[in-house]
Design a protein around this motif. Structure first.
Motif, PDB file in Angstrom:
ATOM      1  N   ARG A 144      45.917  -9.267  68.881  1.00  0.00           N
ATOM      2  CA  ARG A 144      45.338  -9.294  70.227  1.00  0.00           C
ATOM      3  C   ARG A 144      46.358  -9.827  71.226  1.00  0.00           C
ATOM      4  O   ARG A 144      46.477  -9.315  72.348  1.00  0.00           O
ATOM      5  CB  ARG A 144      44.086 -10.189  70.255  1.00  0.00           C
ATOM      6  CG  ARG A 144      42.864  -9.534  69.668  1.00  0.00           C
ATOM      7  CD  ARG A 144      41.755 -10.547  69.518  1.00  0.00           C
ATOM      8  NE  ARG A 144      40.694 -10.031  68.677  1.00  0.00           N
ATOM      9  CZ  ARG A 144      39.569  -9.502  69.153  1.00  0.00           C
ATOM     10  NH1 ARG A 144      39.363  -9.452  70.445  1.00  0.00           N
ATOM     11  NH2 ARG A 144      38.660  -9.051  68.333  1.00  0.00           N
ATOM     12  N   VAL A 167      41.611  -9.523  76.318  1.00  0.00           N
ATOM     13  CA  VAL A 167      41.666  -9.101  74.922  1.00  0.00           C
ATOM     14  C   VAL A 167      40.789  -9.984  74.040  1.00  0.00           C
ATOM     15  O   VAL A 167      40.861  -9.917  72.816  1.00  0.00           O
ATOM     16  CB  VAL A 167      43.109  -9.094  74.365  1.00  0.00           C
ATOM     17  CG1 VAL A 167      43.969  -8.115  75.120  1.00  0.00           C
ATOM     18  CG2 VAL A 167      43.714 -10.479  74.387  1.00  0.00           C
ATOM     19  N   VAL A 216      53.220 -13.878  76.415  1.00  0.00           N
ATOM     20  CA  VAL A 216      52.519 -12.898  77.243  1.00  0.00           C
ATOM     21  C   VAL A 216      53.077 -12.925  78.667  1.00  0.00           C
ATOM     22  O   VAL A 216      53.251 -11.887  79.306  1.00  0.00           O
ATOM     23  CB  VAL A 216      51.004 -13.181  77.241  1.00  0.00           C
ATOM     24  CG1 VAL A 216      50.281 -12.225  78.180  1.00  0.00           C
ATOM     25  CG2 VAL A 216      50.451 -13.034  75.835  1.00  0.00           C
ATOM     26  N   ILE A 273      44.904 -11.838  81.191  1.00  0.00           N
ATOM     27  CA  ILE A 273      45.005 -10.751  80.223  1.00  0.00           C
ATOM     28  C   ILE A 273      44.597 -11.241  78.831  1.00  0.00           C
ATOM     29  O   ILE A 273      44.005 -10.495  78.049  1.00  0.00           O
ATOM     30  CB  ILE A 273      46.426 -10.147  80.247  1.00  0.00           C
ATOM     31  CG1 ILE A 273      46.380  -8.685  79.893  1.00  0.00           C
ATOM     32  CG2 ILE A 273      47.373 -10.873  79.344  1.00  0.00           C
ATOM     33  CD1 ILE A 273      46.019  -7.806  81.022  1.00  0.00           C
ATOM     34  N   LEU A 274      44.846 -12.516  78.524  1.00  0.00           N
ATOM     35  CA  LEU A 274      44.375 -13.059  77.243  1.00  0.00           C
ATOM     36  C   LEU A 274      42.856 -13.021  77.193  1.00  0.00           C
ATOM     37  O   LEU A 274      42.259 -12.713  76.161  1.00  0.00           O
ATOM     38  CB  LEU A 274      44.887 -14.490  77.043  1.00  0.00           C
ATOM     39  CG  LEU A 274      46.319 -14.630  76.515  1.00  0.00           C
ATOM     40  CD1 LEU A 274      46.744 -16.093  76.513  1.00  0.00           C
ATOM     41  CD2 LEU A 274      46.445 -14.057  75.117  1.00  0.00           C
ATOM     42  N   ALA A 328      47.865  -8.044  74.478  1.00  0.00           N
ATOM     43  CA  ALA A 328      47.898  -8.708  75.785  1.00  0.00           C
ATOM     44  C   ALA A 328      49.320  -8.690  76.350  1.00  0.00           C
ATOM     45  O   ALA A 328      49.531  -8.422  77.533  1.00  0.00           O
ATOM     46  CB  ALA A 328      47.403 -10.147  75.655  1.00  0.00           C
TER      47      ALA A 328
END
Lengths: 301, 356
Positions: B178, B156, B131, B152-153, B182
């Protein structure tokens, strides 16, 4: 068993709340698996002791490996202080075997290292570029592939003359094509995968994609193959010395010792077999350690 | 470039140059033919003259059978596959033109989520590094990129402490997808191309991921191009729908219009082929038979004519045109002679719905 699972209320299942199994890094998990593999550990210990003996040869060896003695020629195992007997010039076999390990390991490891570097780079370039560049590189490699490796090593070493350096150079040239092919195959396999495309989609250039997404995936197969080549290299190097194309006398080298002692096989059979046994044990240990590594490094177990 | 949408959802995005009326992406006559090995001059006509627009803030669904060129089209939009001909205009700037937007700059604003959630993550990289790779490549420091990845993790729905250090094989399919979402969002794109993002997931997870995508779109002010072969999924998530057949657009229109009043015989057949929930109305006969023709040697004129119950002589000789490219929001258009009063087709002019 089964009713325990059924007793649990359904609500406890939640994708988010799956308890974290102990999370290990990649290398941590490799070492974890290696620690639970006694066979690999055993042979790794042998390899380690051979390496240590070669490094500290001057401290361990009971005699000077080059000191000749006319009186004590070709003595059997256990004669006086000579634990493993003496050779045709009266030199102590144990000392010569310990010192010989230096040359054998050098000839086993150095050509493989250089070949993995050169072949690996060529293979990654070819595999990632694809098309004509790949064809040019791989077809050139195929030319070398056409010769049996022993024949090729003998031919190159013979053409350049003997000696340790030329011997190593010959072995390096022999190992570049297979090394290149392993790297090329691994690169080609991942080149078209979505994560390479996803990386390109973030705007990463070719070098960044290779550095962060290709190398990590190619290194594993290259490393495993290289570790299996070490034993081949030791065998080939011994073969070259045996034929007089590698190390020159009086340097202690297992292949050379095997060659000069073979005339005395009816006089001291066990002593004559010792260099061969050393080659065998070293090469099979490297081989089995590499097998163990291959299993431990397989991430999708 | 901060998370502007995060600080104040109503703050205008400084990257928005054209205003709300300017379409975010205009694709004009995109064409990609892949040469066939061993057959000189032959090529697979994966995408053959596709034009459409994506408006700001909408979700454009793209549907079609397998092999109709959906995925190639997605890759063309990001220049992951270089088009043979055609033009892309992103927010008023021509992509790749001297006075337009460079391809790398485009890739900062457009991201993609792939179908295969496993092969789209590097198996030797903890997912948080996957990511963080995008922000890092686009000039962030490693520590900064890692912070972005954490945030961002979380967005999601994955706890960064629990899932961040894991490798892809330690995650379920839904969790991997997911992570892929991300990864696409980590570079703060304005537009996300979703190439069959839920096709490989089972139904319950599919619903979770679809809802997540809708929530993220609202929260981050995103525009989606959503590619799928699943009509129900497309109906659920799309504002407008584009129907592809053998590398060409056959119908384009608002989602209700496409599903309630389809114009093109192919769209009608696609809709009729959906399994019915009512056992009394089970489908006994397939609405269209056979496989799509070979894209190496597609039929002349209308490409659907070989399977179309209404095919006539004119369909063989003349390629039906889409009248406009759907720039107008409500327009509902189909590339079919039956909807062109001057085509000479016997059904022309008296179809059941006509131009919306």
């Amino acid at each position: 068993m089964s009713d325990i699972a059924l007793d649990k209320p359904l609500e406890t299942f939640d994708e988010q709340a799956v308890p974290a199994t102990q999370v290990r890094g990649y290398w941590q998990s490799v070492f974890y698996r290696l620690r639970h593999d006694p066979a690999t550990l055993f042979f790794a210990a042998i390899v380690l002791s051979i390496v240590l003996a070669a490094i500290f040869a001057s401290l361990i060896a009971p005699f000077d490996p080059y000191k000749e003695s006319v009186i004590s020629r070709l003595k059997p195992v256990g004669w006086k202080d000579h634990l493993l007997g003496t050779d045709e010039l009266g030199r102590d076999m144990l000392s010569r075997l310990i010192y010989g390990g230096r040359v054998s390991l050098l000839m086993g490891v150095v050509p493989v290292l250089i070949a993995s570097l050169v072949g690996g780079v060529l293979g990654v370039i070819g595999g990632f570029a694809g098309g004509r560049i790949n064809t040019a590189i791989m077809r050139t490699m195929d030319v070398f592939y056409a010769f049996p490796s022993v024949l090729l090593a003998v031919a190159i070493a013979g053409a350049m003359g003997g000696g340790i350096v030329n011997g190593m150079l010959a072995l390096t040239l022999v190992f570049i094509p297979p090394m290149c092919r392993v790297a090329e195959t691994a690169t080609t396999q991942i080149r078209s995968l979505d994560y390479i495309e996803a990386a390109r989609a973030t705007g990463a250039g070719t070098l960044m994609v290779i550095r962060y997404h290709v190398l990590g995936n190619v290194l594993g197969p290259v490393f495993i193959y290289a570790s299996s080549l070490v034993s081949v290299s030791i065998l080939l190097a011994s073969g070259l010395s045996f034929l007089g194309l590698g190390v020159r006398p009086p340097t202690a080298d297992w292949g050379l010792m095997l060659s000069t002692l073979r005339q005395s096989i009816y006089v001291v059979p066990f002593v004559c077999a010792l260099p061969g046994a050393a080659i065998f044990v070293t090469s099979i240990s490297f081989n089995l350690v590499s097998d163990g590594l291959r299993t431990a490094m397989d991430v999708r177990m | 470039m901060t998370h502007a949408a995060e600080l104040d959802p109503r703050a205008p995005d400084p990257r928005d140059r054209g205003g709300p009326a300017q379409p975010l992406l205009i694709a004009t006559d995109l064409r990609k033919h892949f040469p066939v090995k061993g057959a000189r001059g032959k090529s697979v006509q994966a995408v053959d003259g596709v034009s459409f627009t994506v408006r700001k803030g909408e979700t454009l669904g793209i549907v079609g059978e397998s092999g109709c060129g959906k995925s190639t089209l997605a890759r063309l939009l990001l220049h992951l596959v270089v088009p043979d001909t055609g033009e892309l205009v992103f927010d008023g700037d021509a992509v790749g033109a001297a006075d337009g937007i460079a391809i790398n700059a485009l890739r900062r604003q457009v991201q993609m989520v792939f179908q295969d959630s496993y092969s789209s993550l590097n198996p030797r990289m903890p997912v948080r590094d996957s990511v963080a790779f995008g922000p890092f490549i686009q000039g962030r420091k490693k520590a900064q990129a890692r912070d972005i990845a954490r945030a961002i993790l979380g967005k999601v729905g994955l706890d960064a402490d629990v899932f961040g250090p894991r490798y892809p094989h330690e995650l379920s399919g839904g969790q991997k997808q997911r992570v892929n979402i991300a990864r696409a969002l980590a570079t703060e794109p304005r537009m996300v191309i979703l190439d069959e993002p839920v096709s490989a997931l089972d139904k319950s997870v599919e619903a979770q991921v679809l809802n997540l995508l809708r929530a993220l779109k609202r929260q981050l002010d995103l525009t989606y191009v959503f590619i799928s072969h699943d009509l129900n999924v497309v109906r659920y998530i799309s504002d407008r729908v584009l129907v592809m057949y053998l590398g060409r657009v056959v119908e384009l229109g608002p989602v209700e219009a496409i599903f309630e009043r389809p114009l093109h015989p192919y769209t009608k057949a696609l809709l009729a082929s959906r399994p019915s929930m009512d056992p009394a109305h089970r489908i006994e006969e397939p609405p269209i038979s056979g496989d799509p023709p070979n894209p190496i040697d597609p039929p002349s004129g209308c490409r659907f004519r070989t399977r179309c119950p209404f095919a006539e002589a004119v369909c063989e000789t003349t390629t039906p045109a889409l009248s406009d490219w759907g720039v107008i929001a409500e327009s509902h258009i189909a590339a079919c002679h039956m909807h062109d009063p001057n085509s000479g087709h016997s059904h022309s002019g008296h179809t059941d719905s006509g131009q919306a």
